[in-house]
Design a protein around this motif. Structure first.
Motif, PDB file in Angstrom:
ATOM      1  N   THR A   7       6.622 -24.800   4.492  1.00 37.62           N
ATOM      2  CA  THR A   7       8.222 -24.608   4.482  1.00 37.62           C
ATOM      3  C   THR A   7       8.023 -26.104   3.334  1.00 37.62           C
ATOM      4  N   ILE A   8       7.778 -25.569   1.750  1.00 36.63           N
ATOM      5  CA  ILE A   8       8.283 -26.963   1.141  1.00 36.63           C
ATOM      6  C   ILE A   8       9.781 -27.160   0.963  1.00 36.63           C
ATOM      7  N   LYS A   9      10.227 -28.159   1.495  1.00 38.93           N
ATOM      8  CA  LYS A   9      12.144 -28.912   1.119  1.00 38.93           C
ATOM      9  C   LYS A   9      11.831 -29.135   0.231  1.00 38.93           C
ATOM     10  N   GLN A  10      11.241 -30.131  -0.327  1.00 35.96           N
ATOM     11  CA  GLN A  10      10.988 -31.079  -1.548  1.00 35.96           C
ATOM     12  C   GLN A  10      10.509 -30.564  -3.095  1.00 35.96           C
ATOM     13  N   PHE A  51       7.833 -33.636   1.857  1.00 31.49           N
ATOM     14  CA  PHE A  51       8.035 -32.864   1.583  1.00 31.49           C
ATOM     15  C   PHE A  51       7.693 -31.431   2.201  1.00 31.49           C
ATOM     16  N   PHE A  52       7.459 -31.367   3.415  1.00 28.50           N
ATOM     17  CA  PHE A  52       6.849 -29.940   3.947  1.00 28.50           C
ATOM     18  C   PHE A  52       7.544 -29.840   5.174  1.00 28.50           C
ATOM     19  N   SER A  53       8.274 -29.718   5.348  1.00 32.39           N
ATOM     20  CA  SER A  53       9.368 -28.967   7.269  1.00 32.39           C
ATOM     21  C   SER A  53       7.727 -28.270   8.225  1.00 32.39           C
ATOM     22  N   ILE A  54       7.691 -28.223   9.305  1.00 31.48           N
ATOM     23  CA  ILE A  54       6.081 -28.147   9.839  1.00 31.48           C
ATOM     24  C   ILE A  54       7.098 -27.115  10.974  1.00 31.48           C
ATOM     25  N   ALA A  55       6.030 -25.792  11.128  1.00 35.46           N
ATOM     26  CA  ALA A  55       6.438 -25.318  12.890  1.00 35.46           C
ATOM     27  C   ALA A  55       5.386 -24.664  13.218  1.00 35.46           C
ATOM     28  N   GLY A  56       5.353 -24.566  14.059  1.00 41.71           N
ATOM     29  CA  GLY A  56       3.590 -24.237  15.174  1.00 41.71           C
ATOM     30  C   GLY A  56       2.322 -26.009  14.873  1.00 41.71           C
ATOM     31  N   VAL A  68       0.190 -20.965   6.620  1.00 46.26           N
ATOM     32  CA  VAL A  68       1.113 -20.507   5.969  1.00 46.26           C
ATOM     33  C   VAL A  68       1.954 -21.138   5.077  1.00 46.26           C
ATOM     34  N   VAL A  69       2.218 -20.983   3.915  1.00 46.07           N
ATOM     35  CA  VAL A  69       2.977 -21.798   3.004  1.00 46.07           C
ATOM     36  C   VAL A  69       3.699 -21.378   1.916  1.00 46.07           C
ATOM     37  N   ASN A  70       5.134 -21.710   2.572  1.00 42.81           N
ATOM     38  CA  ASN A  70       6.332 -20.309   2.045  1.00 42.81           C
ATOM     39  C   ASN A  70       7.013 -21.472   1.188  1.00 42.81           C
ATOM     40  N   GLY A  71       7.343 -21.079   0.278  1.00 40.25           N
ATOM     41  CA  GLY A  71       8.565 -21.882  -1.256  1.00 40.25           C
ATOM     42  C   GLY A  71       7.778 -21.878  -2.069  1.00 40.25           C
TER      43      GLY A  71
END
Lengths: 266, 570
Positions: A7-10, A51-56, A68-71
Motif C-alpha cells: 500500500t503506497i504510504k507516501q 514508499f510502501f507498507s508491506i503485508a503478507g 496486490v498494490v493499493n492506493g
C-alpha cells in the motif's frame, strides 16, 4: 498462491520507478528484504519500504506469488515489468511502462494505464479495466521488436500508436483507438471494438488488424479484396477484407506474397 | 610522479623474448625503467598473474560522426546496458555503440593504452576530435579517409603523385590526422551516382580512375611522405560471397613497394577486417557459401610488406557503420532494419545499420569461423592483429572473447557444437581442420608487438623494455595452474591492474583515475605545392559548405593534449 499486499504510504514528489514490483523480484524474500529493494525517483535511489507498507509473504517462486498494490498509483511507473510468472493486481490507475517486456504471468490494472504499457511484451496476460495511453504493446524507442506474444486487453479506449512494430500476440481494445494503429506491424493481431481514426496499418508488412467500428481516413496503400465471415473475440460478423500496406516490402511464403490483413466490420 | 614496481608476475614480452617468466617491471616518470632506478616505489603484487605491456588497437570505430549516429539512432542499444556513476568513474551506457566515456573505460579494463579510430571523414574531423578528447584514459589517433576524395582522384587521374602527397600532408596537418585510410576505393564515390566499384578494375564514374590506381597511388604517396603508418585499406566488395579474388588482387597492389619510413614498420599496406573479404561461393546459403581464408592467407603469408587485422565476428547484436555507403544500403535490404545514409561532400560517405550475427545461423557462424581461420593460419603473428572492426563485426568489449577462442579449441568447438549448422560450417570452412591454440606469447605479438610496429609506434608501445611508455596491464590468470578458457576471457576483460603512462588507472579491478589521455597526430614535413594550394582554395569557395577557416581542427580547443609526430620529408 501466496499473497503480498503493498500500500503506497507516501506520494513521490516526482514519479516513482518501481521495476522491482514483480513476482520475480519478490519470490522467496522476507518482508524486510522486499522493503530493501530499490526504487528510483529521478536520479535518487530509495527503498521500496520508504514508499510502501508491506503485508503478507511471497511464495518460493514467482509462479506462486501474487502481489496486490493499493492506493493512488498515478505517479508510479514500471509495475510488473519483465515479470515472467505469478500475478500482479494494481488497484488503481497507474503511470507509464506497466508490464513492459513482461514474459509471463498475469497483470491486472484496475483503472487507466499510462503510455508504453506492455511495451515489447513477449508473453503473459495484461488486462486494463480503464483506458490505455499511447504506444500500447509497441516497441521501445528505436527498437524494431514490439509486442511479440501474450494477450493485452483494454476495456476502454487506447491512445495513439497501438502495436507499433508489433511482431506477435494479440491486443484487444474494447473502445476506440487514436491515430496510428499497427504501424510497421509484422505479425500478431490487433482488434479495435470501437472506432479508429486514421493511419491504420501504415507500413504494415504482415499480421492482422480488425476494426468493428469505422476508420475516419483509410490509408491509400490498402486494397479491398473480398468480404469474409469471421468470429472475432466471441462475435460472429461479416468483414470487408483489405490487404496492405502496398507501399511496403512484403515477404513471400510458398510462392505467394504475404500482405498485412485489415478487416472492417460491415 | 609516483614510482611503481610490478612484482613477481608472469611477464610476456615478445620484444624481449620473454615468455611467462617471473620478472619485476619498474615504472618511473611515465616510462618503463630498470628496477635499479627506483627509490621508493609503490609495490603492485602480480604473483600468479600475467603481465604485459599496454595493448595497442589498430582498428576500431569509437569516436566520430558515424559512431554518434549509431548512438543517436539506437536508443535500444542502451536500454539494458548501463552502469551508474561510481567513484571517479562517470556513468557508462551502450552495448555496441558505447558513449565516449564508456569507450575509455572499456579499453582500460581490457588493458589497452592506445587506440586507432579507423575512419575520420575530414569534414567532420572536429567532431571526431571532440569525442576523442572526451574519451578518458587511452591515447588515441584517427585516420582520415582518402579513398574517394575528389582531390586525390583528380591528381591520380593525371599521375601527379607529388600533388597527392602534398594534399595528404596538408589534410593531416589541418585535420590533426594520423595516416591514410582508404575505404571501398572509388566505390563510395560511385555510390553518389547510385553505382559501386565491385572489382578493383571498375572505373569510378566521372573521375575515370580505377580502385587499383587509387590503392597504388595512395601507397606511393604514403611512402613518399615517409609516414609512421602505412596505407590502411578496406578493399572493394566487402561482405560479398566470392570476393576473395578481389581481395587478393587488391593486396597485389602492394607488390614492388618497400616501406620508406623511420618508424620501424615493414608493411606498405595494412588490410583491415580481412574476414569480411575472404569469402567464396555465390550466395550466403549453407551449400553455396565457403571460406577462402586459406587461399587469402597463402598469399599474405608469402609477402613481407602486408599486415592485416581479422575483424572477428562475435555473434552478437551490433551496429554496423562504414564509409562503404553502398554496402550499408545492401545490408539494410538484407535485414530490413533501419538505415542511415550520409554523403560527405567532396570526401566520402557513410552508412549505419544495426545487425544481428545469429549464433544459430549458418552464415553467422561461417563468418565467425573465417575470422578464426585467418588468425590460426598466420605464420608470423606480428602481421595479424586482433580486432572486431568494432562495432561492425562485434562490440569492442568482446576482444577478450576473441582471445579465448583463439587460445582454446574447446571454446571454438563449443560454438560449432551449439549451432545447428555446425557441421555445414565445418564442411564449408577450414575451421574443422585446425586444432592450433595460440599462446599468451602469440596473443602479445598480435595485440602489442605487431600493432605498435604496424602503426609506427614500436618506439613507444608494445614492450616493457626500459625507455618505453609506462603502459602495463596485469591480468588475473595463472599460466601455470589455470586451465579454463572462460577464465581467459574474464581476465583479459577485467584487468586487475592497469598503469597508463606511469599512472595507476585500475587498482585491484577498480578504475581509480581518468588518466591524462593524449591525441596523437602526424605532421608531415612536405609543404603545399602551388597547385594543391590553388585547388584547395578554389574548391572551398566553389563546393564546400564550410569555409576553409571553419574546416581546420584548431589544436587548443579540439586537441588539448596533443602528441605530435613530426616527419621529415625525403
Amino acid at each position: 498462491m501466496k499473497k503480498v499486499e503493498l500500500t503506497i504510504k507516501q506520494q513521490p514528489e516526482l514519479y516513482l520507478e518501481t521495476e522491482n514490483i514483480t513476482p520475480d523480484a519478490f519470490a522467496g524474500k522476507s518482508a524486510d528484504e522486499i522493503a530493501a529493494l530499490n526504487v528510483y525517483e529521478g536520479n535518487v535511489t530509495h527503498k521500496l519500504g520508504d514508499f510502501f507498507s508491506i503485508a503478507g509473504t511471497p511464495g518460493a517462486t514467482a509462479a506462486d506469488t501474487q502481489i496486490v498494490v493499493n492506493g493512488n498509483l498515478e505517479r508510479v511507473k514500471w509495475i510488473g515489468s519483465r515479470m515472467t510468472a505469478g500475478e500482479v493486481v494494481v488497484e488503481s490507475s497507474m503511470d507509464m511502462y506497466a508490464g513492459a517486456f513482461m514474459a509471463g504471468g498475469k497483470l491486472l490494472i484496475k483503472g487507466n494505464a499510462g503510455h508504453f504499457t506492455g511495451l515489447g511484451m513477449t508473453g503473459g496476460e495484461l488486462r486494463i479495466t480503464g483506458n490505455a495511453g499511447n504506444y500500447l504493446g509497441a516497441a521501445y524507442r528505436g527498437d524494431w521488436r514490439g509486442m511479440q506474444g501474450g494477450v493485452l486487453r483494454v476495456n476502454g479506449n487506447a491512445g495513439s500508436d497501438v502495436g507499433s512494430f508489433m511482431r506477435g500476440g494479440e491486443i484487444i481494445i474494447g473502445g476506440d483507438a487514436d491515430v496510428h494503429v499497427g504501424t510497421h506491424q509484422e505479425g500478431g493481431k490487433i482488434v479495435v471494438k470501437g472506432n479508429a481514426k486514421s493511419k491504420v496499418g501504415g507500413q504494415m508488412v504482415k499480421g492482422e488488424i480488425i476494426v468493428f467500428g469505422t476508420i475516419d481516413v483509410m490509408m491509400p496503400g490498402f486494397a479491398h479484396r473480398d468480404n469474409v465471415d469471421l468470429e472475432v473475440d466471441g462475435t460472429k460478423a461479416t468483414f470487408k477484407r483489405y490487404e496492405g500496406d502496398l507501399g511496403e516490402r512484403h515477404p513471400k511464403s510458398k510462392g505467394a506474397v504475404v500482405y498485412g490483413q485489415l478487416y472492417i466490420k460491415q | 610522479m609516483a614510482e611503481y614496481i610490478v612484482k613477481n608476475g608472469f611477464v610476456v614480452d615478445p620484444t624481449l623474448g620473454v615468455n611467462c617468466e617471473k620478472m619485476d617491471i619498474a615504472i618511473k616518470d611515465g616510462k618503463i625503467v630498470e628496477t635499479t632506478e627506483l627509490k621508493s616505489p609503490k609495490t603492485i603484487d602480480a604473483s600468479g598473474m600475467i603481465v604485459m605491456a599496454g595493448a595497442v588497437d589498430v582498428h576500431s570505430h569509437s569516436a566520430g560522426p558515424k559512431v554518434n549516429v549509431g548512438r543517436n539512432f539506437r536508443p535500444e542499444d542502451k536500454l539494458n546496458y548501463y552502469k551508474a556513476k561510481s567513484g571517479v568513474k562517470r556513468m557508462e551506457a551502450g552495448f555496441s555503440v558505447p558513449t565516449a566515456l564508456s569507450s575509455g573505460y572499456i579499453f582500460a579494463r581490457m588493458g589497452y593504452g592506445f587506440v586507432m579510430e579507423a575512419a575520420m571523414p575530414p569534414l567532420y574531423a572536429r567532431h571526431t576530435h571532440e569525442e576523442m578528447r572526451d574519451t578518458p584514459i587511452v591515447d588515441e589517433a584517427a585516420l582520415p579517409v582518402f579513398g574517394n576524395n575528389w582531390f586525390v582522384m583528380e591528381y591520380l587521374k593525371n599521375h601527379e603523385i607529388e600533388n597527392v602527397a602534398s594534399y595528404i600532408a596538408w589534410l593531416l596537418r589541418v585535420t590533426k590526422g594520423y595516416g591514410v585510410k582508404c575505404v571501398n576505393p572509388g566505390g563510395t564515390e560511385a555510390w553518389g551516382w547510385g553505382m559501386n566499384c565491385v572489382t578493383p578494375d571498375d572505373p569510378v564514374p566521372y573521375f575515370d580512375v580505377t580502385p587499383k590506381e587509387i590503392i597504388k597511388g595512395l601507397i606511393e604517396a604514403n611512402e613518399y611522405l615517409r609516414l609512421p603508418h602505412s596505407m590502411h585499406l578496406h578493399s572493394n566488395s566487402l561482405g560479398e560471397p566470392g570476393n576473395y579474388q578481389i581481395t587478393i588482387d587488391s593486396l597485389k597492389c602492394a607488390e614492388g613497394f618497400k616501406a620508406n619510413s623511420d618508424f620501424g614498420r615493414d608493411q606498405v599496406l595494412h588490410h583491415t577486417h580481412l574476414q569480411f573479404h575472404s569469402y567464396g561461393g555465390e550466395s550466403y546459403g549453407s551449400k553455396e557459401f565457403e571460406s577462402k581464408s586459406k587461399e587469402v592467407m597463402d598469399y599474405v603469408n608469402g609477402t613481407d610488406n602486408i599486415t592485416f587485422d581479422i575483424g572477428q565476428v562475435t555473434l552478437d547484436e551490433t551496429t554496423t557503420m562504414t564509409a562503404d555507403g553502398p554496402f550499408e544500403y545492401h545490408l539494410s535490404h538484407m535485414n530490413n532494419l533501419k538505415w542511415v545514409n550520409k554523403d560527405v561532400e567532396l570526401e566520402t560517405a557513410a552508412g549505419v545499420v544495426p545487425f544481428i550475427y545469429n549464433p544459430n545461423s549458418f552464415i553467422g557462424v561461417a563468418q565467425w569461423a573465417i575470422g578464426q581461420e585467418l588468425a590460426l593460419l598466420t605464420k608470423d603473428m606480428t602481421k595479424c592483429h586482433i580486432t572486431t572492426d568494432a562495432p561492425n563485426a562485434g562490440p569492442v568489449h568482446r576482444y577478450p572473447r576473441v582471445i579465448k577462442w583463439l587460445m582454446s579449441l574447446k571454446a571454438r568447438n563449443q560454438i560449432l557444437d551449439d549451432c545447428k549448422y555446425g557441421d555445414s560450417v565445418r564442411s564449408q570452412c577450414y575451421i574443422g581442420e585446425i586444432d592450433r591454440e595460440l599462446s599468451f606469447y602469440e596473443i602479445a605479438q598480435m595485440t602489442r608487438v605487431g600493432t605498435s610496429k604496424c602503426l609506427g609506434l614500436s618506439h613507444m608501445f608494445g614492450s616493457l623494455k626500459p625507455g618505453m611508455e609506462g603502459d602495463v596491464s596485469v591480468y588475473a590468470y595463472n599460466p601455470e595452474t589455470d586451465d579454463d578458457p572462460e577464465k581467459i576471457e574474464h581476465a583479459f576483460g577485467n584487468a586487475k591492474y592497469f598503469i597508463k603512462s606511469g599512472e595507476l588507472i585500475i587498482n585491484d579491478g577498480e578504475i581509480i583515475s581518468n588518466g591524462h589521455k593524449r591525441t596523437f597526430w602526424v605532421k608531415p614535413g612536405m609543404e603545399l605545392t602551388a597547385q594543391v594550394n590553388r585547388d584547395v582554395t578554389e574548391r572551398f569557395k566553389k563546393y564546400y559548405t564550410v569555409t576553409q577557416n571553419n574546416y581546420e581542427v584548431k589544436e587548443h580547443h579540439y586537441v588539448p593534449n596533443p602528441y605530435v609526430i613530426e616527419v621529415n620529408a625525403a
